[in-house]
Write a protein that holds these residues in place. Structure first.
Motif, PDB file in Angstrom:
ATOM      1  N   UNK A   3       0.847  -1.187   0.000  1.00  0.00           N
ATOM      2  CA  UNK A   3       0.000   0.000   0.000  1.00  0.00           C
ATOM      3  C   UNK A   3       0.892   1.251   0.000  1.00  0.00           C
ATOM      4  N   UNK A   4       0.385   2.326  -0.619  1.00  0.00           N
ATOM      5  CA  UNK A   4       1.161   3.562  -0.631  1.00  0.00           C
ATOM      6  C   UNK A   4       0.225   4.765  -0.744  1.00  0.00           C
ATOM      7  N   UNK A   5       0.733   5.924  -0.334  1.00  0.00           N
ATOM      8  CA  UNK A   5       0.088   7.213  -0.550  1.00  0.00           C
ATOM      9  C   UNK A   5       1.123   8.187  -1.091  1.00  0.00           C
ATOM     10  N   UNK A   6       0.661   9.207  -1.793  1.00  0.00           N
ATOM     11  CA  UNK A   6       1.546  10.193  -2.399  1.00  0.00           C
ATOM     12  C   UNK A   6       1.266  11.562  -1.779  1.00  0.00           C
ATOM     13  N   UNK A   7       2.321  12.259  -1.420  1.00  0.00           N
ATOM     14  CA  UNK A   7       2.221  13.609  -0.880  1.00  0.00           C
ATOM     15  C   UNK A   7       2.566  14.615  -1.972  1.00  0.00           C
ATOM     16  N   UNK A   8       1.630  15.537  -2.251  1.00  0.00           N
ATOM     17  CA  UNK A   8       1.880  16.636  -3.179  1.00  0.00           C
ATOM     18  C   UNK A   8       1.991  17.927  -2.370  1.00  0.00           C
ATOM     19  N   UNK A   9       3.030  18.709  -2.650  1.00  0.00           N
ATOM     20  CA  UNK A   9       3.271  19.885  -1.830  1.00  0.00           C
ATOM     21  C   UNK A   9       3.803  21.034  -2.680  1.00  0.00           C
ATOM     22  N   UNK A  10       3.323  22.242  -2.407  1.00  0.00           N
ATOM     23  CA  UNK A  10       3.888  23.451  -2.997  1.00  0.00           C
ATOM     24  C   UNK A  10       3.694  24.597  -2.011  1.00  0.00           C
ATOM     25  N   UNK A  11       3.891  25.816  -2.482  1.00  0.00           N
ATOM     26  CA  UNK A  11       3.823  26.951  -1.561  1.00  0.00           C
ATOM     27  C   UNK A  11       2.423  27.165  -0.994  1.00  0.00           C
TER      28      UNK A  11
ATOM     29  N   UNK B 158       0.497  24.788   0.073  1.00  0.00           N
ATOM     30  CA  UNK B 158       0.195  23.772   1.078  1.00  0.00           C
ATOM     31  C   UNK B 158       0.513  22.381   0.580  1.00  0.00           C
ATOM     32  N   UNK B 159      -0.039  21.389   1.225  1.00  0.00           N
ATOM     33  CA  UNK B 159       0.228  20.001   0.849  1.00  0.00           C
ATOM     34  C   UNK B 159      -1.028  19.168   1.048  1.00  0.00           C
ATOM     35  N   UNK B 160      -1.076  18.047   0.334  1.00  0.00           N
ATOM     36  CA  UNK B 160      -2.233  17.153   0.433  1.00  0.00           C
ATOM     37  C   UNK B 160      -1.778  15.718   0.153  1.00  0.00           C
TER      38      UNK B 160
END
Length: 370
Positions: A3-11, A13-15
């Motif tokens: 199982x995995x999740x992906x973190x997306x982040x920029x100025x 914020x992140x999700x």
């Protein structure tokens, strides 16, 4: 299974993404061929009965299916989790599955005209893949409601449906009970992905409104990507009764969290004869949930075929009953009546083209006159 999740982040914020899963390793493999006679461990000893392979394979194992047409006289039942099922193999290699091609060696699971049955039920499958198959001509005739003429998915999670063709499904419910998803029905499932697939030429009839002649999904987290949903219909007249139309000729989403991207919903329609019949959303019907549509084409859908009262036909392209709907970079073109009909909920339409519909944006809370 990982199982995995992906973190997306920029100025801004992140999700985190939803959790996904995938299989690794060289698990046991079972083989199915039209001329199979053996224990299923290679092409030379392949199973001839697909259900035997479904019953045998367990978590982390594979089922490879030789190209050919397989008559399905009783519905196939898939309950074992973590199984990868793939078709369209040439079926001649002595070791391993070998070459595959949907064009050269299509694998078709088809109901013969002499029987009445769904093609496949996937029940409570936790992790798995179904790919490179055609499920054709499923037929259900019921009096108490029915769902999933070609493929019915119930209580599944982390399921990939890839490169499928679901075609020619038919559901007839001769009562005021619901009928749903002549091509595909997905209920009470999480993280289901439908990718690179075609859902076409499915049809349904019942006294109550038919929900989603092509695709019906309810209480499901779902991604639909790079698919074609076309030429599905609902609302034929039954015997001496009065048909009640179709809600979502191409697709009906009810209380879902759906992401639909790079997908065409075209030339779906409803057909009826009763003067009080209501037709809602020949292309797409949305009833609750939170749904994103990105880079989709909604074209040539029609709620008004053979209807006695066209004033009861709404949302040839899209009908929005409630929920949160976002359309980004979409094209709504040449739907016979409304491009999008707003009944309720929250809707955002950005960077999209609405053109040559009778009324591009109908009944919107702000001025949406095309």
């Amino acid at each position: 299974t990982y199982q995995y999740r992906i973190l997306a982040s920029n100025t801004a914020g992140s999700v985190w993404s939803d959790q996904k899963s995938f299989l690794t390793g060289d698990g046991n493999a079972y083989y199915v061929a039209t001329n199979g006679t053996g224990a299923g461990t290679n092409w030379a000893t392949a199973f001839s009965n697909f259900q035997t392979a479904l019953d045998t394979a367990t978590n982390g194992e594979f089922i490879y299916i030789e190209g050919g047409t397989y008559p399905i006289t009783n519905q196939l039942i898939w309950t074992n989790s973590g199984v990868t099922i793939l078709g369209a193999y040439e079926g001649i290699d002595a070791a391993g599955p070998g070459e595959f091609s949907v064009t050269n060696w299509p694998t078709v699971l088809a109901r013969p005209s002499s029987t009445t049955n769904r093609i496949m039920l996937a029940s409570e499958v936790n992790g798995g893949t179904l790919g490179r198959l055609t499920l054709s001509n499923g037929y259900l005739n019921a009096v108490s409601g029915a769902a999933g003429g070609c493929l019915c998915v119930v209580g599944a999670s982390d399921l990939l449906l890839s490169s499928l063709t679901l075609a020619g499904g038919n559901i007839v419910v001769d009562s005021y009970a619901p009928a749903m998803g002549a091509g595909l029905s997905i209920a009470h499932s999480t993280n289901v992905v439908l990718a690179g697939s075609t859902i076409r030429d499915n049809r349904g009839t019942c006294y109550a409104p038919f929900l989603g002649s092509g695709i019906y999904a309810t209480n499901t987290t779902l991604t639909i990507t790079n698919c074609v949903v076309r030429n599905n219909e609902g609302g034929y007249y039954i015997g001496t009764g009065a048909d009640q139309g179709v809600w979502g000729g191409g697709m009906c989403l009810k209380s879902c969290k759906a992401t639909v991207v790079d997908t065409t919903v075209a030339a779906n329609y409803s057909r009826g004869h009763y003067q009080f019949t209501t037709f809602l959303g020949a292309g797409l019907y949305v009833d609750g949930g939170t749904n994103l549509f990105r880079n989709c084409l909604i074209a040539g859908n029609n709620t008004r075929i053979n209807t006695h009262n066209s004033s009861l036909a709404y949302g040839d392209g899209v009908y929005l009953l409630k929920g949160v709907s976002t359309f980004a970079n979409c094209t709504f073109i040449r739907n016979n009546g409304h491009g999008i009909y707003y009944k309720g909920g929250s809707v955002t339409v950005t960077n999209s083209i609405l053109w040559d519909n009778l009324d591009d944006l109908a009944n919107f809370p702000t001025n949406g006159q095309g």
